[in-house]
Write an enzyme that holds these catalytic residues in place. Structure first.
Site, PDB file in Angstrom:
ATOM      1  N   GLN B 200      98.463  23.377  37.793  1.00  0.00           N
ATOM      2  CA  GLN B 200      98.391  24.332  36.550  1.00  0.00           C
ATOM      3  C   GLN B 200      99.349  24.138  35.581  1.00  0.00           C
ATOM      4  O   GLN B 200     100.317  24.476  35.580  1.00  0.00           O
ATOM      5  CB  GLN B 200      98.059  25.950  37.010  1.00  0.00           C
ATOM      6  N   ALA B 241      92.138  35.183  34.508  1.00  0.00           N
ATOM      7  CA  ALA B 241      92.307  33.743  34.779  1.00  0.00           C
ATOM      8  C   ALA B 241      92.452  32.744  33.940  1.00  0.00           C
ATOM      9  O   ALA B 241      93.080  33.169  32.773  1.00  0.00           O
ATOM     10  CB  ALA B 241      90.833  33.634  35.619  1.00  0.00           C
ATOM     11  N   HIS B 242      93.211  31.738  34.521  1.00  0.00           N
ATOM     12  CA  HIS B 242      93.341  30.664  33.450  1.00  0.00           C
ATOM     13  C   HIS B 242      92.293  30.274  32.487  1.00  0.00           C
ATOM     14  O   HIS B 242      91.256  30.312  32.645  1.00  0.00           O
ATOM     15  CB  HIS B 242      93.646  29.319  34.499  1.00  0.00           C
ATOM     16  N   ASN B 243      93.153  29.916  31.459  1.00  0.00           N
ATOM     17  CA  ASN B 243      92.640  29.455  30.342  1.00  0.00           C
ATOM     18  C   ASN B 243      91.728  30.526  29.551  1.00  0.00           C
ATOM     19  O   ASN B 243      90.813  30.172  28.521  1.00  0.00           O
ATOM     20  CB  ASN B 243      91.512  28.172  30.360  1.00  0.00           C
ATOM     21  N   SER B 261      88.479  30.455  31.638  1.00  0.00           N
ATOM     22  CA  SER B 261      87.772  29.962  30.671  1.00  0.00           C
ATOM     23  C   SER B 261      86.959  30.731  29.902  1.00  0.00           C
ATOM     24  O   SER B 261      86.414  30.194  28.565  1.00  0.00           O
ATOM     25  CB  SER B 261      87.220  28.628  30.763  1.00  0.00           C
TER      26      SER B 261
END
Lengths: 349, 349, 349
Positions: B200, B241-243, B261
């Protein structure tokens, strides 16, 4: 880490009748199936009485009615599970609470803090100005107590616990790691497109005999305190918002959340992942199933639930889509009933 | 801990009209019902105007239209709740931010870190290489800033906060205890029966005037940054969460989660325990009720909800089981309608 | 922070075919759209083959069938995403794990602890009596390892992690910040109006290659261990109750919870915010959609879901209210069918 007692000693300590050899040595606890000699087990429900015959336990805690079926020595109790809890606690005392009293050299303690001489302050704990820590209480490594916080006697705050300023914690309270007590409530006033923070000027008051799970967050009140009454048990990762009150001896399972200003009664049993919106009243003795979502006050004690069943995804997808037609379906059923009644009238006419 | 102002001073500081005795001393805030002399209260909604007559408050913040009904001195504002927020903040400044500037002797600071001379670094904080901490920012006890992280001005990171390497935090940001910023996103590639970790490599960028609750976790992006825009307010135990991108001034209540995302618009109001799956778009100004589950993008602003009502468990169990028949029920209604139409045709024939 | 390799070196390291100029230098990774020369990207799905023509990537990892369409040098793999994971890990090794070996002067280490000489112990970590930390493992700032805990090789425990006493952690395990391993399970015996604590005498056993997200809480077992098998991946803020077993290579997304004594099989894929009640069995290979609530064992592998759709609030409110009539609606449909059949019989008579 366990101690050793004779069965007769245990009977004496807890004031219960003994059946069989009082000299039996007990050094630990186990369930009926896996217990070895030296272990004491328990039978809480006569339904499982058949397990007694094969047990290798050194002794069993059970009700009088099951004593005849027990092939090994026994302690007799009306509430075998509660007596088991007490015996297990005696045999396996918390190791941290047994640590030598004193303040670890690496802890950072404000001069104005008052730490009882029998308290145990772990490495790298931080104790701010005018904090009070009572007799025999344990403050774990990396835990932080904000200004003027009070911790009673015989408490255990595990590692990396944070208590913000001015919170009050009773006696015999257990707080697990990463829990947070006294963070700001979520209060903002809209102004234009922005949110202005409302200072959260209350604190958190926690009664005696409370247990607070890992990662729990209990926000401080806006003007008055958020209150957790005596004997409340909170499992891991529970969220308690500002101005909430949780009544005595209520137990909540993990990941439940209570929004602001809701008052939960005494002796409630709240399942895991339950959500309760703000400004509600929940009656004493209410039972909520896991995953229940509560958006209205519960005035009458009882057992409540919400939600839909798990299904194979293909089947679920069809039913899921139909949910949007539910009101329409109800109206069409009403229309069908009316039409059918007319037809029947016509036919009978 | 509070300061003292005359009502005239407050009117001057905030540039609002004053009604009544400007010499009235104000040392704190309270609600209309419990306020004592010396406290200032507020009336945000004319509906509660009747509370004014009995208030013992030293002064009240209210709208012009309610001023005539106020028996005590008043500050006049179009937005009394926002003015209350400002007055309360002035009277009760954050005590941590008032601490003397400097680095506590027990904190561990990398030589290459740049800490502004006016910043306050608490005991046992850890600040890694090439970190920058801006003017007047407070880093609480046990908090950890990873390599190259940047914290702006007037921030408050409470105790035991963790910020991973390379994250950027704006100014006037508040982060509560046990929050985690910049942990790895949940990304794995399947190979045979195992999962291979996807590094990441992004970080987290947080704007100005953001507040982040206790126990919140915001994952770093996979290749680019996870982004929290200006003025966002995140309550306790939220997962980002990521993004993910969360638009400016969006507020999310506790225990909500946003999967990877997903982009949430500006000025959204998201209730507690809301779940949003990954790769969605949520329109600006969207309102989501508590417990809503979002599995498709929301292209049109509005108020959305999902879920089923709380019921007594016995009743719930019956309806719960029927949910599995919902698609079948819909089809049978359609068949009944068709048959009934035929019958009516026959009867009319 | 990244290293540099030629494409030919990468082909050699991973034993895969190379297409095009092996001298191409690769220093980082990126997606096909944003990649610049010097970056390697990947194409995992032929559906997106059209992105290849415009890519500015220095090289692409792709399947043989897509190689002809690739305008830049390529590495060929049957599983491009897995190869991408390996290349990205090689190019961007974890910086913490690259830190110089040794124990930071500010860490507090019990004399009886055994720390491998190649391990990295961060500032203000606390390592209690008889703990073992294996080769090359990293214990982050403020993390706490309780008595007799064992951490294997090549692990990374980030900052402010708490591991209670007697837990066993395998090798190549990653634990993110604020996670808690080994807190007490939620077990109480009722006695009168109070709850008596049941000592939690088991611990937690974690296999190899496990990743545990930020703020996760895994409770210790009551008598035996809570078990997380090899290769399990747990996202942020998951709750794992006492006596749970999670089978190898199962992945769970954020905010899911598993109640006590439930056994989850191997290779399950569990979405975010899923709830599973206690004492269940979940079959190997089960897939649970986000937000699923599981209250019965799943004996057959498959894809499961529960819940209702998001709707505009006004529409939702009507359907929500109708849910309480669902059982009644089903009965009325049955009655309508019966009556209609009678009418048809009458008409045909």
């Amino acid at each position: 880490v366990s101690k050793s007692y004779s069965l007769a000693e245990l009977a004496g300590i807890f004031g219960v009748p003994l059946a069989g050899d009082g000299g039996t040595r007990i050094t630990g606890v186990a369930d009926l199936k896996s217990a070895m000699p030296g272990c004491i087990s328990f039978l809480n429900n006569s339904r499982y009485k058949s397990l007694l015959s094969a047990t290798r336990a050194g002794a069993v805690i059970l009700a009088q009615q099951d004593a005849a079926a027990c092939p090994v020595p026994a302690l007799i109790s009306d509430n075998p599970y509660a007596l088991y809890a007490k015996v297990a606690t005696l045999l396996h005392p918390d190791e941290d609470l047994q640590s030598p009293a004193g303040i670890h050299a690496s802890a950072v303690i404000a001069e104005s803090a008052h730490i009882d001489a029998t308290a145990i302050i772990g490495p790298l704990a931080v104790i701010d100005e005018n904090v009070r820590v009572g007799a025999r209480s344990y403050i774990g490594p990396g835990s932080v107590l904000g200004k003027r916080t009070v911790v009673g006697e015989d408490c255990k705050l595990a590692a990396n616990v944070t208590v913000y300023h001015d919170c009050k914690i009773g006696s015999r309270v257990i707080v697990h790691a990463s829990a947070v007590i006294g963070s700001d409530g979520f209060g903002f006033a809209p102004e234009g497109e922005a949110w202005l923070k409302i200072p959260q000027l209350g604190a958190v008051t926690i009664g005696d005999d409370v247990e607070i799970g890992a990662g729990v967050a209990i926000d401080r009140g806006t003007l008055n305190d958020t209150i957790i009454e005596n004997g409340v048990k909170l499992d891991n990762q529970i969220h308690v918002a500002h101005n909430v009150r949780i009544g005595a001896h209520t137990a909540m399972a993990a990941q439940s959340g209570v929004a602001g200003s809701t008052h939960i009664g005494r002796h409630c049993a709240i399942g895991g992942a339950v959500g309760i919106v703000g400004h509600l009243q929940i009656a004493d003795g209410t039972r909520l199933h896991a995953f229940a979502t509560v958006s209205q006050s519960i005035m009458e004690s009882g057992e409540y639930a919400s939600g839909t069943p798990l299904e194979p995804a293909a089947q679920w997808r069809r039913n899921w889509a139909r949910f949007k037609q539910l009101d329409d379906m109800a109206k069409r059923i009403r229309q069908l009933e009316a039409k059918l009644e007319n037809l029947e009238d016509d036919n009978n006419a």
